[in-house]
Write a protein that holds these residues in place. Sequence first.
Motif, short mmCIF file in Angstrom:
data_model
loop_
_atom_site.label_atom_id
_atom_site.label_comp_id
_atom_site.label_asym_id
_atom_site.label_seq_id
_atom_site.Cartn_x
_atom_site.Cartn_y
_atom_site.Cartn_z
N UNK A 546 0.75 -1.22 -0.15
CA UNK A 546 -0.02 -0.02 0.13
C UNK A 546 0.68 1.25 0.12
N UNK A 547 1.19 1.51 -1.07
CA UNK A 547 2.31 2.89 -1.47
C UNK A 547 1.29 4.15 -1.16
N UNK A 548 0.21 3.97 -1.67
CA UNK A 548 -0.69 5.22 -1.50
C UNK A 548 -2.19 4.96 -2.30
N UNK A 549 -3.07 5.12 -1.64
CA UNK A 549 -4.40 4.83 -2.02
C UNK A 549 -4.80 3.66 -2.36
N UNK A 550 -4.15 2.95 -1.74
CA UNK A 550 -4.53 1.26 -1.87
C UNK A 550 -3.61 0.66 -2.91
N UNK A 551 -2.75 1.31 -3.59
CA UNK A 551 -1.90 0.73 -4.84
C UNK A 551 -0.76 0.35 -4.34
N UNK A 552 -0.24 -0.77 -4.92
CA UNK A 552 1.02 -1.25 -4.34
C UNK A 552 2.29 -0.69 -4.91
N UNK A 553 3.29 -0.96 -4.19
CA UNK A 553 4.29 -0.38 -5.10
C UNK A 553 4.79 -0.90 -6.31
#
Length: 782
Positions: A546-553
């Motif tokens: 979860x890098x940001x907003x539920x989106x993975x790296x």
Amino acid sequence: MEPDIRVEDYLDDKLQSTTDFDHLDTLLNSVEHQRSQLQSQLDHATKELEEARRSSGERQAALAAQIDEFQKLQQSIDVRLKIVAASDAPDEAIRRLEQPMKQLHKVDLAHRYLLLLQHVQELRNAARAHLPQSPKAALEPYTELKQLSLRLWELQGAADGAAVHLVAHVESVTEALWDEMKKTMWAELEAVLKKRGWPNVDPESEVDDEWTQCFEKLVDLQVPEVLYSPTLMTLLPMDVMAQIFVKEFRFHFLSDKPTSNPQGINAHCFPWFLSLLDKWEVFFRENFAPVLAAKFSQTEVSNKMVYMDSGCAFIASMLPVMREKVNVTMAEAVKDPAFLSSLLGQLMTFDDNIRSGYSYDGGDPENGWEGLTGEVLNTHFRTWLEAEKKFALERFNGIMTSSDARKIDYDFAVAGKTKPTFAAVRVADLLRSVTTQYERLRRFSHKLRFLIDIQLAILDDYHDHLKGTLEAYQTMTSTVGRAFVGVTKEQLAALEGTGALETLCKVYGSADHIINALHDWSNEEFFVTLWEQLQARAKANEDQTNLAGGMSYDHVKDRISSVVGTEDDNGVLFDETIAAYTMRRKRAQEFLTQTLIQHQRKAFAAYLKRPQWSTISDEPTSGETYYQLAPTAELDEPLTVLKRDLDFLSHALGTAVFRRIWREALEELNNMLWSDVLMANKFAASGAAQFRRDVDAISSVVERYIPDGSSALGSIKEALRLLNLPVEAPEEDSNTMTLKKAVDRVFTDNTEAKKVLEELDVESLSSPHARQILQRRVENAE
């Protein structure tokens, strides 16, 4: 009896002369007195000795008696223990005492409760006694009561939730007292405002001392709450003065009035609110800012404008009712995506006006006020994102299906610049408009979501369209593709003439336009800042899922740039997209070059088979008069095709790529003329002159569109200079290099051959080339 030496010494000391016998009576009396004293002391010591002996005997007797008594008691205890061990009487006694002990504990606990409740009431009465005259003094018992309430709450947690009613009672009393204190001071200021006819006062007037004192007392009452509250607190005096405006707001915008229509929030509600602030901002700052500065300037909240600036404090008191209006409007907007989209834009503009126009920080001097937009998006961001994505994709599909989407926009740029299609221009404009939708958002995850879910999605779709166009072109122009896929006559007809070039120019120009736009955006402050925030978060974030907003790296890295999270500082937000479009542009350029070469091979087919190069003309042609010849008839079509392709590409492509593509194509033409004409035929003087004239005609067409472009034909032109050496030197210039002289010297050795080439100003040809060319003349056949 032996004499005592000490007596003798005493007498010798006292009777040293006969005169000392005169004092013999005195000496005897003294000795008698001393003897009586010694006797008395002896008697007393004897008496004490007897007393000590008697006391010691009594103590020994008493000790023996105690020992006997202890032994008897021990024996008695032993007997009792045996009895107790054999009996259940103690357990019964304990059971009988349990209930009384519990009741005793309850009584003791109840007594302590009563004392605590009495203390609570005393603190409450003490606080009341100081109001409204001295709110500072009232704060002392209230603070003690508040601390007691917090302490009870902490102890309750450690005691597994015991004394629920007591803790709740003390907490409710504390809250009730605080509400009562505020109401008391509120009523005092309210009475003062009523006397002054508030708000019907001159906004430029100064308030009197009583008004200022009431304001100050309310601030004094609230200072501890402000200093220790983790969240933003509205100032009580501002709440009192703002309540009339809150009521007016509710009347206009939270009622059944036409102005309450959610669709009219931007036309009526926001302007009313901002005009209210404009009207009273100076009044509040001029009259009450000194009071706030005196109370908070030396505290930890001195950097927060909502407490230091009375204008900002007024905004803080008015925002709750505006927040209520926005929430009501949002409840309607989520049902209408178009309204939702416009509302969010209007709300961001309203927030910006509050921040920039009044320096409002929302109590967060570091990050600034997140705005009502931020609060709304905490709940409705996903709904808004989906609405904006739907609108953007609908516009994209509309662009791609428009009648002129696939046409080249020749008016987009000046001559010498690559021309994109109308679709590429509109797609770039669409992406720019999407940026304006979210560039004012304050949360990083929201901005990244817009970038990836909308902008990159559109760019991917348009990239797929360009890629599909190139794949379709390759299929139609390859033998294998036509055999397996099948191509209609209409499709083949569309590629005739400049059709193929136009198709490829559309792809090249569109890809080039998108690439340039992405490079420009990557250097804009907004996208640079977004990239820096992404890099900082990627390097610091340990949760790769979860890098940001539920989106993975990995998801973000694949969509944006391979250097996300690395120490490479040369990346940009559009790295992966630029790389993909660059591949399409490069492929289109390669196809353009191949297409030009194919056009040349087809157009020059008849010219390459021309058999008359070795025919000896009746009128010998000298090297100086070859230009007077007309180009070969078989060259008409190649020149026409060449001029057509040059003219078309000069309008569609930028100067740099235009020259690059044509240089490759002309180099291939140079090789074709070398191998299929020069090296494949024998030339008479007239044939050599004609060939030179034809090449000059080709060069002339090229130079018309590409200055110095015919340099790509340099080797064939230099070869023709050798090929066109005269058989005999003119009479007026006997030093002219003739064919025979050149042959004799070139075939002598390489050194002599190089000298000949230098004299003829030939730079690109080698000695073997020179020999091959000279052998093409029929005059040297023997």
